[in-house]
Enzyme design. Sequence first.
Site: not given
Length: 165
Positions: A53, A56-57
């Site tokens: 998994h 990113y933001r």
Amino acid sequence: MCKPLCRSWNNASGCTRSRNKSGANRGGDDVPFFACGLSCVMHPRNPHCPTMHFNYRYFETEGGTWWFGGGTDITPSYIDEEYMKNFHGTYKEVCDRHDPEYYPKFKKWADDYFLIKHRGERRGLGGIFFDDLNDRDPDEIFEFFDYGPIIEKYKNDPYTEEEKR
């Protein structure tokens, strides 16, 4: 073959009220912002390839404030210690190229995040997690992902239907 179970790219823009670190509204004018994120969970067909998994933001305001956050983690069905060492070693190398303090900090953050307190155990075999990164060039901050060597090693290995369950 490895196919993502789900893939998403979202973005939003609008206005929000300025808040302090505890989340309390500071009052005052609305703050125009832009936010986007990418999240992927990979569940390979071959159960010998671990589930992976990453997300990113990015967030920025019209006033010039911006930051990145995200991380990656790994959850194998069958543990190959060599590749788990490779997974963590690869992230340590990448983090160390940016800042020697990153890996221990980001790994601890992930270990704490994935702790299932009532069971006294962690979900998966860890990874890295980071937030509020804005202390260097934005292009440097996203270089924390390398899953290819694990897939290449196991993608053609034989497996049974029982192992997939």
